[in-house]
Structures are given as structure tokens and as C-alpha cells.
Design a protein around this motif. Structure first.
Motif, mmCIF file in Angstrom:
data_model
loop_
_atom_site.group_PDB
_atom_site.id
_atom_site.type_symbol
_atom_site.label_atom_id
_atom_site.label_comp_id
_atom_site.label_asym_id
_atom_site.label_seq_id
_atom_site.Cartn_x
_atom_site.Cartn_y
_atom_site.Cartn_z
ATOM 1 N N ASP A 145 -45.624 12.309 85.313
ATOM 2 C CA ASP A 145 -45.291 13.582 84.665
ATOM 3 C C ASP A 145 -43.799 13.695 84.358
ATOM 4 O OD1 ASP A 145 -47.909 14.520 84.558
ATOM 5 O OD2 ASP A 145 -47.769 15.496 86.512
ATOM 6 N N SER A 146 -42.950 13.270 85.288
ATOM 7 C CA SER A 146 -41.505 13.338 85.049
ATOM 8 C C SER A 146 -41.098 12.428 83.902
ATOM 9 C CB SER A 146 -40.732 12.957 86.312
ATOM 10 O OG SER A 146 -40.916 13.930 87.312
ATOM 11 N N LYS B 241 -51.126 11.916 74.896
ATOM 12 C CA LYS B 241 -51.428 10.527 74.512
ATOM 13 C C LYS B 241 -50.550 9.546 75.280
ATOM 14 C CE LYS B 241 -53.191 11.576 69.922
ATOM 15 N NZ LYS B 241 -53.006 11.422 68.479
ATOM 16 N N LEU B 242 -49.274 9.880 75.440
ATOM 17 C CA LEU B 242 -48.375 9.026 76.214
ATOM 18 C C LEU B 242 -48.841 8.938 77.662
ATOM 19 C CD1 LEU B 242 -45.820 7.345 76.588
ATOM 20 C CD2 LEU B 242 -44.564 9.508 76.928
ATOM 21 N N LYS B 243 -49.210 10.075 78.236
ATOM 22 C CA LYS B 243 -49.667 10.099 79.627
ATOM 23 C C LYS B 243 -50.912 9.225 79.789
ATOM 24 C CE LYS B 243 -50.517 13.326 83.389
ATOM 25 N NZ LYS B 243 -50.477 14.736 83.784
ATOM 26 N N LYS B 244 -51.819 9.283 78.835
ATOM 27 C CA LYS B 244 -53.020 8.460 78.888
ATOM 28 C C LYS B 244 -52.660 6.971 78.828
ATOM 29 C CE LYS B 244 -57.385 7.523 76.600
ATOM 30 N NZ LYS B 244 -58.233 7.748 75.456
ATOM 31 N N ARG B 245 -51.733 6.609 77.941
ATOM 32 C CA ARG B 245 -51.324 5.197 77.828
ATOM 33 C C ARG B 245 -50.637 4.720 79.101
ATOM 34 N NH1 ARG B 245 -49.231 6.989 72.857
ATOM 35 N NH2 ARG B 245 -47.113 6.431 73.556
ATOM 36 N N ILE B 246 -49.819 5.582 79.706
ATOM 37 C CA ILE B 246 -49.145 5.201 80.951
ATOM 38 C C ILE B 246 -50.172 4.989 82.061
ATOM 39 C CG2 ILE B 246 -47.599 5.981 82.788
ATOM 40 C CD1 ILE B 246 -45.892 7.302 80.607
ATOM 41 N N LYS B 247 -51.126 5.892 82.167
ATOM 42 C CA LYS B 247 -52.155 5.732 83.202
ATOM 43 C C LYS B 247 -52.931 4.433 83.012
ATOM 44 C CE LYS B 247 -52.858 10.529 84.545
ATOM 45 N NZ LYS B 247 -53.833 11.599 84.743
ATOM 46 N N GLU B 248 -53.209 4.077 81.767
ATOM 47 C CA GLU B 248 -53.900 2.815 81.483
ATOM 48 C C GLU B 248 -53.032 1.619 81.878
ATOM 49 O OE1 GLU B 248 -54.950 3.038 77.341
ATOM 50 O OE2 GLU B 248 -56.474 4.569 77.700
ATOM 51 N N ALA B 249 -51.730 1.686 81.575
ATOM 52 C CA ALA B 249 -50.821 0.596 81.927
ATOM 53 C C ALA B 249 -50.663 0.480 83.440
ATOM 54 C CB ALA B 249 -49.467 0.811 81.257
ATOM 55 N N VAL B 250 -50.613 1.608 84.143
ATOM 56 C CA VAL B 250 -50.535 1.592 85.612
ATOM 57 C C VAL B 250 -51.789 0.926 86.181
ATOM 58 C CG1 VAL B 250 -50.643 3.078 87.665
ATOM 59 C CG2 VAL B 250 -48.935 3.516 85.877
ATOM 60 N N LYS B 251 -52.930 1.295 85.649
ATOM 61 C CA LYS B 251 -54.183 0.684 86.102
ATOM 62 C C LYS B 251 -54.165 -0.824 85.839
ATOM 63 C CE LYS B 251 -59.164 0.802 85.295
ATOM 64 N NZ LYS B 251 -60.225 1.349 84.445
ATOM 65 N N ILE C 169 -44.246 1.219 82.256
ATOM 66 C CA ILE C 169 -43.684 2.143 81.278
ATOM 67 C C ILE C 169 -43.531 1.466 79.924
ATOM 68 C CG2 ILE C 169 -41.551 3.341 80.608
ATOM 69 C CD1 ILE C 169 -41.388 4.334 83.507
ATOM 70 N N GLY C 170 -42.962 0.296 79.906
ATOM 71 C CA GLY C 170 -42.783 -0.426 78.650
ATOM 72 C C GLY C 170 -44.098 -0.793 78.008
ATOM 73 N N SER C 171 -45.069 -1.146 78.834
ATOM 74 C CA SER C 171 -46.374 -1.539 78.316
ATOM 75 C C SER C 171 -47.139 -0.362 77.730
ATOM 76 C CB SER C 171 -47.193 -2.206 79.432
ATOM 77 O OG SER C 171 -46.563 -3.416 79.831
ATOM 78 N N ALA C 172 -46.810 0.837 78.149
ATOM 79 C CA ALA C 172 -47.447 2.029 77.580
ATOM 80 C C ALA C 172 -46.894 2.349 76.200
ATOM 81 C CB ALA C 172 -47.244 3.225 78.509
#
Length: 83
Positions: free
Chosen positions: A7-8, A24-34, A52-55
Motif C-alpha cells: 500500500d505504501s 491495477k498496480l496493486k494487483k500487478r505487485i501482488k502477482e509479482a510478490v507471489k 516491484i520492478g517486475s510489477a
């Protein structure tokens, strides 16, 4: 790397990039974290991905995405941060 919550990071990134859609960014970050938690590796050098970069770009490590070696002052999502 400097740990930051999803979130930050989304808030900080979207403040600097007002055209970015936060959800949309939050969704991409969650996918990259996974992906990172599941052992995804850089498309170029097979090192661990930078969530972060991969998102924002394609699945890559910090060095391949930025062209820099020193990531000590750059953000990474806290739940996958290695330092």
C-alpha cells in the motif's frame, strides 16, 4: 533494499505517476510478490526477481531492469525483502 508495504509503495508511486491506476498496480505487485515467493527468476540472468520492478516491467532482477548493481537505496516489498 529498503522494505516497503504494498500500500505504501502504491501510494508513493501513484503520487509521482498520476496516470497510474492504483488498483491495477496493486494487483500487478501482488502477482509479482507471489511469483517471487514461488521462486521466479529473471528472464535475462536467472537471478531472483525484483517484485516491484517486475510489477512495472517484465519479470526481472534489479540489475537487469535498472542497469544498476547497487540496490541498497531502492524499494522492495517488505514481505519478500531480503535485507
Amino acid at each position: 533494499m529498503v522494505p516497503i508495504s504494498i500500500d505504501s509503495f502504491v501510494n508513493k508511486h501513484c503520487k509521482s505517476n498520476p496516470a497510474e491506476e492504483p488498483s491495477k498496480l496493486k494487483k500487478r505487485i501482488k502477482e509479482a510478490v507471489k511469483d517471487k515467493k514461488n521462486g521466479a527468476s529473471c528472464f535475462n540472468c536467472n537471478q531472483e526477481i525484483w517484485a516491484i520492478g517486475s510489477a512495472v516491467a517484465y519479470q526481472g532482477c534489479f540489475s537487469c531492469i535498472t542497469g544498476e548493481a547497487d540496490a541498497s537505496e531502492d524499494y522492495e516489498i517488505d514481505e519478500v525483502c531480503w535485507s
